[in-house]
Scaffold this motif. Structure first.
Motif, PDB file in Angstrom:
ATOM      1  N   THR A  13      -2.204 -14.623   7.262  1.00  0.00           N
ATOM      2  CA  THR A  13      -2.726 -13.173   6.019  1.00  0.00           C
ATOM      3  C   THR A  13      -1.369 -12.068   5.846  1.00  0.00           C
ATOM      4  N   VAL A  14      -1.189 -11.512   4.595  1.00  0.00           N
ATOM      5  CA  VAL A  14       0.173 -10.681   4.862  1.00  0.00           C
ATOM      6  C   VAL A  14       0.071  -9.766   4.124  1.00  0.00           C
ATOM      7  N   THR A  15      -0.132  -8.327   4.601  1.00  0.00           N
ATOM      8  CA  THR A  15      -0.623  -7.472   3.913  1.00  0.00           C
ATOM      9  C   THR A  15       0.517  -6.376   3.381  1.00  0.00           C
ATOM     10  N   LEU A  16       1.125  -6.348   2.199  1.00  0.00           N
ATOM     11  CA  LEU A  16       1.481  -5.499   1.502  1.00  0.00           C
ATOM     12  C   LEU A  16       1.387  -4.487   0.783  1.00  0.00           C
ATOM     13  N   GLY A  17       2.136  -3.450   0.533  1.00  0.00           N
ATOM     14  CA  GLY A  17       1.955  -1.911   0.000  1.00  0.00           C
ATOM     15  C   GLY A  17       2.763  -1.828  -0.387  1.00  0.00           C
ATOM     16  N   GLY A  18       3.141   0.037  -1.193  1.00  0.00           N
ATOM     17  CA  GLY A  18       3.868   0.458  -1.476  1.00  0.00           C
ATOM     18  C   GLY A  18       3.755   1.365  -2.768  1.00  0.00           C
ATOM     19  N   HIS A  19       5.159   2.221  -3.363  1.00  0.00           N
ATOM     20  CA  HIS A  19       4.547   3.281  -4.036  1.00  0.00           C
ATOM     21  C   HIS A  19       6.050   3.125  -4.786  1.00  0.00           C
ATOM     22  N   TYR A  20       5.934   3.917  -5.758  1.00  0.00           N
ATOM     23  CA  TYR A  20       6.951   3.664  -7.045  1.00  0.00           C
ATOM     24  C   TYR A  20       8.054   4.969  -6.969  1.00  0.00           C
ATOM     25  N   VAL A  21       9.462   4.526  -6.776  1.00  0.00           N
ATOM     26  CA  VAL A  21       9.965   6.147  -6.445  1.00  0.00           C
ATOM     27  C   VAL A  21      10.869   6.151  -8.238  1.00  0.00           C
ATOM     28  N   GLY A  22      10.795   7.900  -8.587  1.00  0.00           N
ATOM     29  CA  GLY A  22      12.357   7.999  -9.179  1.00  0.00           C
ATOM     30  C   GLY A  22      11.088   7.513 -11.017  1.00  0.00           C
ATOM     31  N   GLY A  23      12.236   8.398 -11.920  1.00  0.00           N
ATOM     32  CA  GLY A  23      11.136   7.387 -13.467  1.00  0.00           C
ATOM     33  C   GLY A  23       9.604   8.382 -13.538  1.00  0.00           C
ATOM     34  N   GLU A  24      10.203   8.375 -14.653  1.00  0.00           N
ATOM     35  CA  GLU A  24       8.276   8.715 -14.905  1.00  0.00           C
ATOM     36  C   GLU A  24       7.019   8.008 -13.925  1.00  0.00           C
ATOM     37  N   HIS A  25       7.213   6.643 -13.088  1.00  0.00           N
ATOM     38  CA  HIS A  25       5.851   6.396 -12.188  1.00  0.00           C
ATOM     39  C   HIS A  25       6.261   7.246 -11.093  1.00  0.00           C
ATOM     40  N   GLU A  26       7.125   8.337 -11.000  1.00  0.00           N
ATOM     41  CA  GLU A  26       7.527   8.833  -9.051  1.00  0.00           C
ATOM     42  C   GLU A  26       5.629   9.217  -8.697  1.00  0.00           C
ATOM     43  N   GLY A  27       5.701   8.172  -6.966  1.00  0.00           N
ATOM     44  CA  GLY A  27       4.774   9.162  -6.374  1.00  0.00           C
ATOM     45  C   GLY A  27       3.550   8.077  -7.009  1.00  0.00           C
ATOM     46  N   LYS A  28       3.428   7.231  -7.847  1.00  0.00           N
ATOM     47  CA  LYS A  28       2.290   6.567  -7.957  1.00  0.00           C
ATOM     48  C   LYS A  28       2.354   5.340  -6.734  1.00  0.00           C
ATOM     49  N   VAL A  29       1.066   5.060  -6.646  1.00  0.00           N
ATOM     50  CA  VAL A  29       1.092   4.571  -5.137  1.00  0.00           C
ATOM     51  C   VAL A  29       0.483   3.139  -5.769  1.00  0.00           C
TER      52      VAL A  29
END
Length: 202
Positions: A140-156
């Motif tokens: 079981t692999v757990t991943l996450g992230g967020h968007y950087v730059g542009g109109e989606h800046e900071g979106k988790v």
């Protein structure tokens, strides 16, 4: 003149003993092979020599089903959140990929490159770890992230725990994800600008 009974029995035993020993040795070899085969079956299939890995398959599923669809990728370096090499290669296969450090100056340089290249959705993919079971054949692999730059800046991008299992054909998702509808589901990029190629270091 017939031989004495004692002579006959003695010689018969002398002749028979090597034959019995040879048969016992052969039987023991067959038994050992059967035990080894049973141990292999008990351990289950092995995917260690496959091209696709559990982490690689999980990363591919994560980014393919992320919304909005990422068109470029960032991978943290120098932290526990950095993707293992097999996961990082998947990012490179899917699109332009950049190293993203915790250093503000390095981050600013990467952001500048992203802005110059065009308004593509860019995701920083974060590795949360993995757990194994069934002799390593269930992961079981757990991943996450967020968007950087542009109109989606900071979106988790929400954390996901992706279950992968090894069978006789290789690694397989236990429950394949069905992505929700999205306007960027095709991963199309603006026609006016071509996406950058390769991997860049900050």
């Amino acid at each position: 003149m017939p031989l004495p009974a004692r002579f006959t029995i003695r010689h018969a035993l002398a002749i028979t003993a090597p034959i019995v020993s040879a048969l016992a040795a052969c039987g023991g070899g067959t038994s050992d092979k059967r035990v080894a085969a049973a141990d292999t079956v008990a351990a289950g299939p092995s995917c260690a020599d496959r091209d696709t890995t559990a982490v690689g398959l999980a990363v591919r599923d994560y980014i393919t089903n992320a919304r909005p669809t990422p068109q470029r990728f960032l991978s943290a370096v120098g932290t526990d959140s950095a993707l293992p090499e097999d996961g990082f290669k998947v990012l490179q296969d899917k699109g332009p990929t950049y190293f993203y450090t915790s250093d503000p100056k390095g981050q600013a340089q990467v952001r500048e490159k992203l802005e110059y290249a065009g308004p593509y959705a860019t995701m920083l993919v974060v590795y949360r770890g993995k757990t194994e079971a069934d002799n390593g054949n269930a992961v079981t692999v757990t991943l996450g992230g967020h968007y950087v730059g542009g109109e989606h800046e900071g979106k988790v991008a929400p954390d996901r725990s992706i279950a992968v299992r090894c069978d006789t054909t290789g690694w397989r998702l236990v429950s394949p994800t069905v992505p929700p509808p999205d306007s960027t589901a095709t991963g199309a990029v603006p026609a006016a600008v071509s996406p950058p190629a390769g991997t860049a270091k900050p």
